[in-house]
Write a protein that holds these residues in place. Structure first.
Motif, PDB file in Angstrom:
ATOM      1  N   CYS A  15      26.883   8.140 -17.138  1.00  0.00           N
ATOM      2  CA  CYS A  15      27.086   6.694 -17.285  1.00  0.00           C
ATOM      3  C   CYS A  15      28.093   6.179 -16.264  1.00  0.00           C
ATOM      4  O   CYS A  15      27.917   5.096 -15.686  1.00  0.00           O
ATOM      5  CB  CYS A  15      27.575   6.370 -18.694  1.00  0.00           C
ATOM      6  N   ARG A  16      29.129   6.959 -16.033  1.00  0.00           N
ATOM      7  CA  ARG A  16      30.161   6.575 -15.071  1.00  0.00           C
ATOM      8  C   ARG A  16      29.578   6.437 -13.663  1.00  0.00           C
ATOM      9  O   ARG A  16      29.983   5.566 -12.879  1.00  0.00           O
ATOM     10  CB  ARG A  16      31.262   7.637 -15.095  1.00  0.00           C
ATOM     11  N   THR A  17      28.610   7.302 -13.331  1.00  0.00           N
ATOM     12  CA  THR A  17      27.957   7.217 -12.025  1.00  0.00           C
ATOM     13  C   THR A  17      27.275   5.874 -11.849  1.00  0.00           C
ATOM     14  O   THR A  17      27.428   5.207 -10.810  1.00  0.00           O
ATOM     15  CB  THR A  17      26.931   8.364 -11.882  1.00  0.00           C
ATOM     16  N   ALA A  18      26.511   5.453 -12.861  1.00  0.00           N
ATOM     17  CA  ALA A  18      25.851   4.146 -12.792  1.00  0.00           C
ATOM     18  C   ALA A  18      26.868   3.014 -12.733  1.00  0.00           C
ATOM     19  O   ALA A  18      26.688   2.028 -11.998  1.00  0.00           O
ATOM     20  CB  ALA A  18      24.932   3.968 -13.999  1.00  0.00           C
ATOM     21  N   GLU A  19      27.941   3.139 -13.490  1.00  0.00           N
ATOM     22  CA  GLU A  19      28.971   2.087 -13.510  1.00  0.00           C
ATOM     23  C   GLU A  19      29.649   1.935 -12.157  1.00  0.00           C
ATOM     24  O   GLU A  19      29.959   0.821 -11.732  1.00  0.00           O
ATOM     25  CB  GLU A  19      29.997   2.397 -14.605  1.00  0.00           C
ATOM     26  N   ILE A  20      29.859   3.053 -11.461  1.00  0.00           N
ATOM     27  CA  ILE A  20      30.442   2.985 -10.122  1.00  0.00           C
ATOM     28  C   ILE A  20      29.476   2.294  -9.169  1.00  0.00           C
ATOM     29  O   ILE A  20      29.853   1.403  -8.394  1.00  0.00           O
ATOM     30  CB  ILE A  20      30.794   4.403  -9.619  1.00  0.00           C
ATOM     31  N   GLY A  21      28.199   2.692  -9.218  1.00  0.00           N
ATOM     32  CA  GLY A  21      27.215   2.138  -8.297  1.00  0.00           C
ATOM     33  C   GLY A  21      26.911   0.677  -8.551  1.00  0.00           C
ATOM     34  O   GLY A  21      26.658  -0.090  -7.608  1.00  0.00           O
ATOM     35  N   LEU A  22      26.923   0.266  -9.811  1.00  0.00           N
ATOM     36  CA  LEU A  22      26.583  -1.118 -10.184  1.00  0.00           C
ATOM     37  C   LEU A  22      27.818  -1.986 -10.350  1.00  0.00           C
ATOM     38  O   LEU A  22      27.695  -3.156 -10.740  1.00  0.00           O
ATOM     39  CB  LEU A  22      25.764  -1.115 -11.480  1.00  0.00           C
ATOM     40  N   ASP A  23      28.998  -1.421 -10.088  1.00  0.00           N
ATOM     41  CA  ASP A  23      30.269  -2.154 -10.164  1.00  0.00           C
ATOM     42  C   ASP A  23      30.440  -2.812 -11.536  1.00  0.00           C
ATOM     43  O   ASP A  23      30.690  -4.014 -11.648  1.00  0.00           O
ATOM     44  CB  ASP A  23      30.335  -3.216  -9.055  1.00  0.00           C
ATOM     45  N   ILE A  24      30.326  -2.002 -12.578  1.00  0.00           N
ATOM     46  CA  ILE A  24      30.437  -2.485 -13.948  1.00  0.00           C
ATOM     47  C   ILE A  24      31.862  -2.249 -14.448  1.00  0.00           C
ATOM     48  O   ILE A  24      32.386  -1.138 -14.359  1.00  0.00           O
ATOM     49  CB  ILE A  24      29.434  -1.760 -14.872  1.00  0.00           C
ATOM     50  N   GLU A  25      32.477  -3.296 -14.985  1.00  0.00           N
ATOM     51  CA  GLU A  25      33.827  -3.182 -15.529  1.00  0.00           C
ATOM     52  C   GLU A  25      33.746  -2.730 -16.983  1.00  0.00           C
ATOM     53  O   GLU A  25      33.009  -3.297 -17.783  1.00  0.00           O
ATOM     54  CB  GLU A  25      34.558  -4.517 -15.439  1.00  0.00           C
ATOM     55  N   ILE A  26      34.516  -1.706 -17.317  1.00  0.00           N
ATOM     56  CA  ILE A  26      34.495  -1.129 -18.657  1.00  0.00           C
ATOM     57  C   ILE A  26      35.586  -1.777 -19.504  1.00  0.00           C
ATOM     58  O   ILE A  26      36.738  -1.882 -19.057  1.00  0.00           O
ATOM     59  CB  ILE A  26      34.734   0.396 -18.597  1.00  0.00           C
ATOM     60  N   PRO A  27      35.272  -2.220 -20.714  1.00  0.00           N
ATOM     61  CA  PRO A  27      36.334  -2.749 -21.589  1.00  0.00           C
ATOM     62  C   PRO A  27      37.415  -1.700 -21.831  1.00  0.00           C
ATOM     63  O   PRO A  27      37.137  -0.504 -21.947  1.00  0.00           O
ATOM     64  CB  PRO A  27      35.578  -3.085 -22.885  1.00  0.00           C
TER      65      PRO A  27
END
Length: 375
Positions: free
Chosen positions: A85-97
């Motif tokens: 999940c972290r890989t996708a979040e890095i690539g899609l520039d998703i901010e985690i609460p």
């Protein structure tokens, strides 16, 4: 420390072990080349557990592929889905609460406890000390119940999703209080175990000086995690992960690189994990636990590294129309198992299995190679 030198012309006895061995939790094959019952060379071959996870992931929707990564291993399932999940979040520039980040830390450190306790129990079992083994399994049971309380399962909890954690894994006051209470029990039980372990002169003599891996050789062979820190090298990827920026903990090391150092590493790191979880409980912020406000788009290959119970875990893939492309997963045991071939050399054949399992190998995680080191 005297460097071990493998013999190149071994013509004496070959002793095969495996693929099933009573001291091994998973199947693999070892060939020991011995002279006068002293190991002169070793060869570890895996491949029995290969299931083609990376190939199966190819073309799957990223959410479904993330869930599949959790099936790679039952001991570090949370680590795999978190990093995927972290890989996708890095690539899609998703901010985690922030609240989700803290829950991920709690789950990650509970899983570290679960893994380290399994290691300690298995190590005691390998040296035929079943009483110590059962004591640690009792402590591990407390951790497993906490993981089940948060994730709903004792393994494969399904906690992380892209953007945070599942709402069912949120922590209310009752769950936070149970975590506090059980952490007190764990710390008390772990302290008692460590004191009893160190006071047992027969057990300490059995594991001291066995399976020595010098720091220089560990670095050359790319050893990672507690197995590297057991050689005196203070390298822990958590110190560079943004998720751990708010947390205070010590990077534990041991100087000797032998079985005793590896056992003590896991015990001492468990105290640090308890400390981290306590900080997370005390400072967990309010707010939502998942960010759904993001858009899917195509990416180049994305990479993510995290510190898991056995060392550095690497996940990478590209996204194309929301589907996985070119997935690669590299687990810490890949390097650590190879180093154990070196650690066997010079020890008695009866210690060989102890030398191998001291790195806490996870063959199911690692099984994408046929032979670790080919000479």
């Amino acid at each position: 420390m005297e460097e071990k030198v493998p013999r190149s012309n071994i013509i004496e006895t070959e002793i095969p072990m495996g693929t099933v061995h009573p001291a091994a939790l998973e199947p693999y094959r070892v060939r020991l080349f011995v002279e006068d019952e002293i190991v002169q060379e070793a060869e570890i071959t895996i491949g029995v557990n290969h299931r083609g996870i990376e190939r199966i992931m190819e073309g799957l929707p990223v959410e479904k592929a993330n869930a599949l990564t959790e099936k790679i291993c039952g001991i570090c399932s949370n680590s795999h889905i978190w990093n995927s999940c972290r890989t996708a979040e890095i690539g899609l520039d998703i901010e985690i609460p922030e609240r989700a980040r803290y829950i991920r830390i709690i789950m990650g450190e509970l899983e570290r406890l679960h893994s380290h306790f399994l290691y300690l129990a298995h190590g005691c079992e390998t040296v035929a000390h079943e009483t110590f083994s059962m004591r640690v399994f009792y402590l591990r049971e407390i951790v497993m119940e906490l993981l089940a309380m948060i994730g709903g399962n004792r393994v494969q909890y399904g906690c992380s999703v892209i953007g945070g954690v599942r709402p069912r894994c949120d922590l209310d006051e009752a769950k936070l209080q149970r975590l506090k209470d059980d952490l007190d029990k764990l710390e008390e039980g772990l302290t008692d175990f460590a004191q009893r372990f160190m006071a047992d002169s027969i057990l300490i003599s059995r594991v001291t000086g066995v399976g020595v891996l010098p720091a220089k050789q560990a670095i050359r062979l790319a050893v990672t995690g507690p197995s590297l820190r057991a050689t005196g090298v203070a390298r822990d990827l958590r110190t560079t992960m943004f998720e751990y920026d708010d947390f205070d903990f010590n990077v534990v090391t041991q100087p000797d690189g032998d079985v005793k150092s590896n056992l003590l590493m896991r015990a001492l790191e468990s105290f640090e994990s308890i400390k981290i979880i306590r900080q997370a409980i005390a400072n967990i912020p309010d707010g939502k636990v998942v960010n759904r406000d993001w858009e899917m788009f195509d990416t180049d290959i994305i990479e993510s590294y995290i510190e898991v119970p056995r060392g550095t875990l690497y996940h990478s893939y590209a996204l194309e129309s929301g589907r996985i492309r070119h997935s690669i997963i590299r687990t810490p045991s890949m390097a650590n198992i190879g180093a154990m071939q070196y650690a066997c050399i010079g020890d008695h054949v009866t210690d060989a299995q102890l030398c191998i399992v001291q790195c806490d190998p996870c063959f199911t995680c690692t099984d994408r190679a046929i032979e670790i080191i080919r000479r």
